[in-house]
Motif scaffolding. Sequence first.
Motif, short mmCIF file in Angstrom:
data_model
loop_
_atom_site.label_atom_id
_atom_site.label_comp_id
_atom_site.label_asym_id
_atom_site.label_seq_id
_atom_site.Cartn_x
_atom_site.Cartn_y
_atom_site.Cartn_z
N SER A 255 -16.61 -59.65 17.10
CA SER A 255 -17.49 -60.52 17.17
C SER A 255 -16.87 -61.94 17.65
CB SER A 255 -17.65 -60.72 15.53
OG SER A 255 -18.48 -59.80 15.19
N ALA A 256 -15.70 -62.01 17.59
CA ALA A 256 -14.88 -63.44 18.21
C ALA A 256 -14.86 -63.37 19.42
CB ALA A 256 -13.51 -63.51 17.56
N VAL A 257 -14.66 -62.06 20.12
CA VAL A 257 -15.00 -61.97 21.63
C VAL A 257 -16.05 -62.22 22.26
CG1 VAL A 257 -14.33 -60.09 23.40
CG2 VAL A 257 -12.74 -60.28 21.73
N GLN A 258 -17.18 -61.66 21.60
CA GLN A 258 -18.46 -61.82 22.00
C GLN A 258 -19.21 -63.14 21.33
OE1 GLN A 258 -20.62 -58.34 20.55
NE2 GLN A 258 -19.03 -56.94 21.30
N LEU A 259 -18.54 -64.04 20.54
CA LEU A 259 -18.71 -65.36 20.06
C LEU A 259 -20.08 -65.10 19.46
CD1 LEU A 259 -18.08 -67.54 23.08
CD2 LEU A 259 -16.82 -67.10 20.94
N ASP A 260 -20.26 -63.95 18.78
CA ASP A 260 -21.45 -63.64 17.71
C ASP A 260 -21.09 -63.13 16.62
OD1 ASP A 260 -24.08 -63.36 16.92
OD2 ASP A 260 -24.56 -61.77 18.53
N ILE A 261 -20.80 -63.69 15.43
CA ILE A 261 -20.51 -63.13 14.25
C ILE A 261 -21.92 -62.75 13.27
CG2 ILE A 261 -20.58 -65.13 12.83
CD1 ILE A 261 -17.88 -64.31 11.53
N ALA A 262 -22.84 -62.79 14.05
CA ALA A 262 -24.03 -62.34 13.12
C ALA A 262 -24.75 -61.17 13.87
CB ALA A 262 -24.97 -63.59 13.00
N SER A 263 -23.92 -60.71 14.63
CA SER A 263 -24.45 -59.45 15.49
C SER A 263 -24.81 -58.36 14.47
CB SER A 263 -23.59 -58.96 16.56
OG SER A 263 -22.58 -58.67 16.03
N GLY A 264 -26.26 -57.62 14.69
CA GLY A 264 -26.30 -56.67 13.65
C GLY A 264 -27.22 -57.03 12.89
N ARG A 265 -27.71 -58.26 12.85
CA ARG A 265 -28.66 -58.85 11.88
C ARG A 265 -29.84 -59.46 12.54
NH1 ARG A 265 -23.80 -61.42 8.19
NH2 ARG A 265 -23.18 -59.75 7.41
N GLU A 266 -30.08 -58.99 13.81
CA GLU A 266 -31.06 -59.66 14.59
C GLU A 266 -32.55 -59.40 14.10
OE1 GLU A 266 -28.87 -58.02 15.67
OE2 GLU A 266 -27.46 -59.04 17.18
N LEU A 267 -32.81 -58.10 13.57
CA LEU A 267 -34.13 -57.92 12.92
C LEU A 267 -34.27 -58.77 11.73
CD1 LEU A 267 -34.28 -53.92 13.58
CD2 LEU A 267 -35.48 -55.78 14.96
N GLU A 268 -33.49 -58.55 10.96
CA GLU A 268 -33.56 -59.70 9.57
C GLU A 268 -33.91 -61.00 9.85
OE1 GLU A 268 -31.19 -57.36 10.20
OE2 GLU A 268 -31.76 -55.67 8.89
N ARG A 269 -33.22 -61.61 10.86
CA ARG A 269 -33.44 -62.96 11.41
C ARG A 269 -34.78 -63.36 11.64
NH1 ARG A 269 -28.22 -65.67 11.56
NH2 ARG A 269 -27.20 -64.53 9.97
N GLU A 270 -35.11 -62.07 12.56
CA GLU A 270 -36.61 -62.25 13.22
C GLU A 270 -37.73 -62.00 12.15
OE1 GLU A 270 -39.42 -59.65 16.47
OE2 GLU A 270 -37.19 -59.26 16.25
N ALA A 271 -37.65 -61.48 11.09
CA ALA A 271 -38.47 -61.22 10.31
C ALA A 271 -38.51 -62.37 9.39
CB ALA A 271 -38.05 -60.03 9.19
N THR A 272 -37.42 -63.12 9.01
CA THR A 272 -37.42 -64.34 8.30
C THR A 272 -37.92 -65.61 9.08
OG1 THR A 272 -35.46 -63.83 7.11
CG2 THR A 272 -36.11 -66.15 7.08
N LEU A 273 -37.88 -65.61 10.44
CA LEU A 273 -38.40 -66.38 11.37
C LEU A 273 -39.83 -66.50 11.30
CD1 LEU A 273 -35.63 -66.81 14.06
CD2 LEU A 273 -36.22 -68.52 12.49
N LEU A 274 -40.32 -65.29 11.49
CA LEU A 274 -41.80 -64.83 11.36
C LEU A 274 -42.64 -65.50 10.00
CD1 LEU A 274 -44.25 -63.50 12.52
CD2 LEU A 274 -43.50 -61.47 11.34
#
Length: 381
Positions: free
Chosen positions: A239-258
């Motif tokens: 995650s540190a290398v990719q600068l994305d510690i929240a990876s794997g939770r994209e669908l959950e975030r998308e549902a909440t933003l909806l």
Amino acid sequence: MSFITRYWIVLFFFANLCANSALLRFAAYPVLIVTMLLGLLVIIGNISIVWRSNPFFKASLCSGFVFAIIVYQAVFGIYHIHPQTWTYFFSKTIACIALVISVWRNLDFYKKNFLRIFIISVFILCFYGSIRYPGIGRATWGFGNANSLGMMASLSFGILLNYPILKNRAWIIFEVLFLCGVLASGSRSAMGIVVLAYIIKYGLSLKMLTILCVTGLVIAICFPYMGLRSIGITRFVDSAVQLDIASGRELEREATLLMIKESPVEGHGLYAGQSEAAKQISKLGSHCGFLDIIKMMGIPIGGILIVYMTYIIFKIFFRFRGSCRHEMRAYLFIACAVYCASFFEGLIWGLNIVPNTLFFLSVTILQLSTLQHETRRLRIS
């Protein structure tokens, strides 16, 4: 009444542990009910403090949170009632008010003794869990899930690093177990909290950053060659290398933003679950406490509450970051750690979870310590 007021937070903490531990889960519901009833008695028995402006004005995190949910429920929330809305509303209100009263009445007790109770309790549960529930892959050690183990272990590790409570170097045994718990959980947030613990203790300097980077490289490169592997290290480094510690939770975030887009002003109500449209994307929560607040309370009220909470965290950070008192630095670490972790876990708005109780307790102790210091200074002058 003074006895109940003094130990109410300890009982509430035990209720949190019951809800988060397989060993104690059988007692979770009755203990929570008893705790809330006793909390109501604490408020009634100390009603004079409730009407005094100083304690609640200074303990602005708890009072601000209560004020926000009351205003929201009166303006918008009354039109968005869910099965657990009123339970959450009354329980959170009681918990916040009783917590301020308990700390105000017994500030020195909680500054000096509570963290020792916390550390020993978590150590016992981690030790028992590591034997009874060792797990394969991401372990839980008997806590609700792997992330819960990581949060409990990392907070305990950071507290003990900044506040060496135990004598005769017994704390080293505790720290080793807590660090093993962090690594076994595979939680990236927990690994980040361990890093934060060192920053709070030693400061954010070039030397400190160099040490952290070198240590990370050694672990990431050398450990696999030595046959030592950890899901926690692997996930955190990736995650540190990719600068994305929240990876794997994209669908959950998308549902909440909806859901936020569906009702940006009114929100969906306190303790709102997923809407039917959101369930088509993900049935899980957002894994972000701040998005959850906006989803429930809408952008105007929820946004103001988040900005206010952020202001408080920055204020106490600059007030206590250079404190020479170990207990104050430990409580500052807890406040900053849970706040930062809430970007990746739903911690900031909950009720019967340990990190949430620790967060409100830590900020309240820091805020009321400032008031106590100012009062004593005025009396001396």
